[in-house]
Design a protein around this motif. Structure first.
Motif, PDB file in Angstrom:
ATOM      1  N   SER A 235     102.055  66.700  47.445  1.00 24.51           N
ATOM      2  CA  SER A 235     101.961  65.247  47.267  1.00 24.51           C
ATOM      3  C   SER A 235     100.696  64.669  47.883  1.00 24.51           C
ATOM      4  O   SER A 235     100.318  63.535  47.569  1.00 24.51           O
ATOM      5  CB  SER A 235     103.194  64.571  47.880  1.00 24.51           C
ATOM      6  OG  SER A 235     103.233  64.792  49.293  1.00 24.51           O
ATOM      7  N   ALA A 236     100.036  65.419  48.780  1.00 25.66           N
ATOM      8  CA  ALA A 236      98.807  64.922  49.404  1.00 25.66           C
ATOM      9  C   ALA A 236      97.599  65.056  48.485  1.00 25.66           C
ATOM     10  O   ALA A 236      96.517  64.564  48.818  1.00 25.66           O
ATOM     11  CB  ALA A 236      98.547  65.660  50.718  1.00 25.66           C
ATOM     12  N   PHE A 237      97.778  65.724  47.334  1.00 25.67           N
ATOM     13  CA  PHE A 237      96.660  65.964  46.422  1.00 25.67           C
ATOM     14  C   PHE A 237      96.962  65.334  45.067  1.00 25.67           C
ATOM     15  O   PHE A 237      98.118  65.046  44.738  1.00 25.67           O
ATOM     16  CB  PHE A 237      96.391  67.469  46.280  1.00 25.67           C
ATOM     17  CG  PHE A 237      96.150  68.154  47.595  1.00 25.67           C
ATOM     18  CD1 PHE A 237      94.894  68.147  48.177  1.00 25.67           C
ATOM     19  CD2 PHE A 237      97.192  68.789  48.269  1.00 25.67           C
ATOM     20  CE1 PHE A 237      94.669  68.760  49.404  1.00 25.67           C
ATOM     21  CE2 PHE A 237      96.979  69.402  49.485  1.00 25.67           C
ATOM     22  CZ  PHE A 237      95.710  69.391  50.053  1.00 25.67           C
ATOM     23  N   ASP A 238      95.919  65.159  44.287  1.00 30.97           N
ATOM     24  CA  ASP A 238      96.064  64.534  42.981  1.00 30.97           C
ATOM     25  C   ASP A 238      96.786  65.482  42.025  1.00 30.97           C
ATOM     26  O   ASP A 238      96.271  66.553  41.688  1.00 30.97           O
ATOM     27  CB  ASP A 238      94.682  64.162  42.427  1.00 30.97           C
ATOM     28  CG  ASP A 238      94.789  63.395  41.126  1.00 30.97           C
ATOM     29  OD1 ASP A 238      95.739  62.628  40.973  1.00 30.97           O
ATOM     30  OD2 ASP A 238      93.911  63.588  40.261  1.00 30.97           O
ATOM     31  N   ARG A 239      97.988  65.085  41.603  1.00 24.67           N
ATOM     32  CA  ARG A 239      98.795  65.959  40.750  1.00 24.67           C
ATOM     33  C   ARG A 239      98.157  66.132  39.379  1.00 24.67           C
ATOM     34  O   ARG A 239      98.234  67.198  38.776  1.00 24.67           O
ATOM     35  CB  ARG A 239     100.199  65.357  40.606  1.00 24.67           C
ATOM     36  CG  ARG A 239     101.160  66.221  39.818  1.00 24.67           C
ATOM     37  CD  ARG A 239     102.562  65.654  39.858  1.00 24.67           C
ATOM     38  NE  ARG A 239     102.601  64.292  39.350  1.00 24.67           N
ATOM     39  CZ  ARG A 239     103.728  63.578  39.266  1.00 24.67           C
ATOM     40  NH1 ARG A 239     104.869  64.094  39.690  1.00 24.67           N
ATOM     41  NH2 ARG A 239     103.703  62.348  38.777  1.00 24.67           N
ATOM     42  N   GLU A 240      97.501  65.085  38.904  1.00 28.70           N
ATOM     43  CA  GLU A 240      96.868  65.172  37.600  1.00 28.70           C
ATOM     44  C   GLU A 240      95.756  66.215  37.590  1.00 28.70           C
ATOM     45  O   GLU A 240      95.637  67.013  36.650  1.00 28.70           O
ATOM     46  CB  GLU A 240      96.298  63.803  37.213  1.00 28.70           C
ATOM     47  CG  GLU A 240      95.612  63.783  35.864  1.00 28.70           C
ATOM     48  CD  GLU A 240      95.048  62.410  35.547  1.00 28.70           C
ATOM     49  OE1 GLU A 240      94.063  62.350  34.804  1.00 28.70           O
ATOM     50  OE2 GLU A 240      95.604  61.416  36.057  1.00 28.70           O
ATOM     51  N   SER A 241      94.934  66.241  38.654  1.00 33.10           N
ATOM     52  CA  SER A 241      93.853  67.231  38.729  1.00 33.10           C
ATOM     53  C   SER A 241      94.423  68.649  38.806  1.00 33.10           C
ATOM     54  O   SER A 241      93.904  69.578  38.170  1.00 33.10           O
ATOM     55  CB  SER A 241      92.971  66.952  39.952  1.00 33.10           C
ATOM     56  OG  SER A 241      92.351  65.691  39.845  1.00 33.10           O
ATOM     57  N   LEU A 242      95.495  68.825  39.584  1.00 34.65           N
ATOM     58  CA  LEU A 242      96.093  70.153  39.720  1.00 34.65           C
ATOM     59  C   LEU A 242      96.639  70.650  38.385  1.00 34.65           C
ATOM     60  O   LEU A 242      96.398  71.802  37.990  1.00 34.65           O
ATOM     61  CB  LEU A 242      97.198  70.112  40.766  1.00 34.65           C
ATOM     62  CG  LEU A 242      97.986  71.406  40.969  1.00 34.65           C
ATOM     63  CD1 LEU A 242      97.064  72.558  41.359  1.00 34.65           C
ATOM     64  CD2 LEU A 242      99.081  71.213  42.005  1.00 34.65           C
ATOM     65  N   THR A 243      97.367  69.791  37.669  1.00 33.81           N
ATOM     66  CA  THR A 243      97.932  70.233  36.392  1.00 33.81           C
ATOM     67  C   THR A 243      96.836  70.482  35.361  1.00 33.81           C
ATOM     68  O   THR A 243      96.971  71.365  34.510  1.00 33.81           O
ATOM     69  CB  THR A 243      98.921  69.180  35.862  1.00 33.81           C
ATOM     70  OG1 THR A 243      98.295  67.904  35.850  1.00 33.81           O
ATOM     71  CG2 THR A 243     100.157  69.125  36.736  1.00 33.81           C
TER      72      THR A 243
END
Length: 464
Positions: A235-243
């Motif tokens: 949750s501390a990172f951008d989920r959109e970038s990870l996916t």
């Protein structure tokens, strides 16, 4: 509420207090060094503060009115009052002018910065409108062209699926292909809807990492995951970038290494590092270029991250670094909305503002020099009017009547008048009008008592 109270106090207490303080400084007669320094500080503070020009003008008007009242009440004579006001204006006017110039310089730079910010906002709005038009055109093109073509393919696969002569294995393959194509058409419809609604193009339709990997497994991709962070850590990172990273990596692996295992590793620290490795068949090793990875790399760099790819003879690896959420990472849209050739224009505007600020400071310095020159000229004029020659001074004797002495004296005297004992009236006259003469500042002092000269002597600052 606190801000309103501070503004009210500033309007009703601070502003009148600053005006009264500056007016009091203007009324000081021949202040000492510390009083002069305090007066300069007060004048500079009034000049650099809000409404410095108006407050300075009000303080000057108030000082003139008070000085007039003092003269009318029997205080110093008007010539002495005018002289003191001229020198007071020089003492306080220069630091006040410096404060006003400094504030104007800051105001010019602030206005230039605000104008540039407004222009950037207008330019961003214009670019957003243009991008919205392109997005809508793209949505219509996808819907009309690609959607129609995929629908025809799905229809043909459906007909083939109903062919009784189709072998069972082929029938299962066609069924799977038709189902996958139907899912692709659904995702295309969702993408078209997001484009029409204004969502960012290319937003992944599965923002959950576990669901994305599960869907890849159902499609036949063998995925090996190590070091998966907990949901709280993710949750501390951008989920959109990870996916985006995972989807592009898995898609790339399926494209260039079908049927091979994909190994995904996570390392969670100050930034989230994702490593994806997959084997590469020999004839596909050189076909790993494309717009997907380059677009992803550009997006990550815009957010403060990075993307590295390495293609070997047997293995392809991808390493992505995703920064944590926060204001330090500028959004990709803001990066795209800033044209590359605007930096020169903004530099030119800021340079012009700095140039105008320097011109204001230079102009104030010239004006200060002019004021000092005018004060020196006024002082020299007053000194020449009060000049007494040494020959005339030698003719004045103790015991002479005041009428006889007045025939030898100039019509004006050096101000202010010296202090005298009760019953004694003393007057000073200039020895020389040359400001560079060693005798500059010295005076001939003539004192009277009961209409007779009781003292005629040479005085200097060292021997008053």
């Amino acid at each position: 509420m606190d801000q309103r109270i501070r503004r009210a106090l500033s309007r009703h207490l601070v502003a009148p207090g600053a005006v009264l303080a500056l007016a009091s400084v203007l009324l000081m007669s021949e202040p000492g060094p510390w009083a002069a320094l305090l007066g300069a500080v007060v004048a500079f503070a009034v000049g650099i503060g809000p409404s410095g020009v108006r407050r300075g003008a009000v303080a000057l008007l108030l000082a003139v009115l008070l000085s007039t009242v003092l003269v009318a009440a029997g205080g110093p004579e008007w010539r002495e009052s005018v002289r003191e006001m001229v020198f007071a204006l020089a003492r306080t006017g220069i630091p006040w002018l410096a404060g006003v110039a400094w504030r104007l310089r800051r105001q010019v730079r602030r206005q230039a910065t605000e104008a540039l910010a407004q222009k950037r906002r207008e330019r961003s709005a214009l670019l957003r409108e243009e991008r919205d038009g392109e997005r809508l055109a793209l949505a219509e093109s996808l819907h009309d062209d690609l959607g129609h073509a995929l629908s025809l393919v799905a229809l043909n696969l459906g007909r083939l699926e109903l062919d009784p002569a189709l072998p069972p294995t082929a029938h299962e393959t066609v069924t799977t292909a038709r189902r996958q194509l139907s899912q692709a058409v659904e995702r295309l419809g969702a993408s078209v809807a997001s484009l029409r609604d204004g969502a960012a193009p290319g937003v992944p339709h599965c923002d959950d990492v576990d669901a994305l990997l599960e869907r890849a497994g159902r499609a036949g991709v063998e995925v090996e995951v190590t070091g998966m962070p907990s949901p709280g850590q993710l949750s501390a990172f951008d989920r959109e970038s990870l996916t985006r990273v995972l989807r592009e990596a898995v898609t790339n692996a399926v494209k260039h290494a079908p049927g091979q295992a994909v190994r995904i590793g996570f390392t969670c620290g100050e930034a989230l590092e994702v490593t994806v490795r997959n084997p590469v068949t020999g004839h596909r090793a050189g076909t790993l270029s494309g717009t997907g990875l380059s677009t992803l790399a550009h997006r990550l760099r815009a957010e403060g991250g990075e993307l590295e790819t390495r293609a070997g003879d047997r293995e392809f690896s991808l390493r992505a670094r995703i920064p944590p959420k926060g204001p330090a990472s500028p959004p990709a849209a803001a990066v795209r909305e800033t044209p590359a050739d605007d930096g020169g224009h903004e530099d030119a505007v800021l340079t012009g503002a700095r140039r105008r600020g320097r011109a204001i400071l230079a102009g104030s310095a010239v004006l200060a020099v002019a004021v000092l020159g005018a004060v020196e000229a006024f002082d020299a004029f007053e000194t020449r009017r009060a000049l007494l020659s040494s020959e005339d001074f030698a003719l004045i004797r103790v015991g002479d009547t005041r009428t006889r002495a007045a025939r030898l004296l100039p019509s004006h005297e050096v101000l202010p008048r010296p202090a005298s004992d009760p019953g004694t009236d003393c007057h000073d006259y200039a020895v020389t009008a040359d400001p560079f003469d060693d005798a500059s500042g010295d005076a001939y002092r003539i004192c009277y008592t009961a209409g007779l000269v009781v003292s005629a002597r040479y005085v200097s600052p060292e021997n008053p």
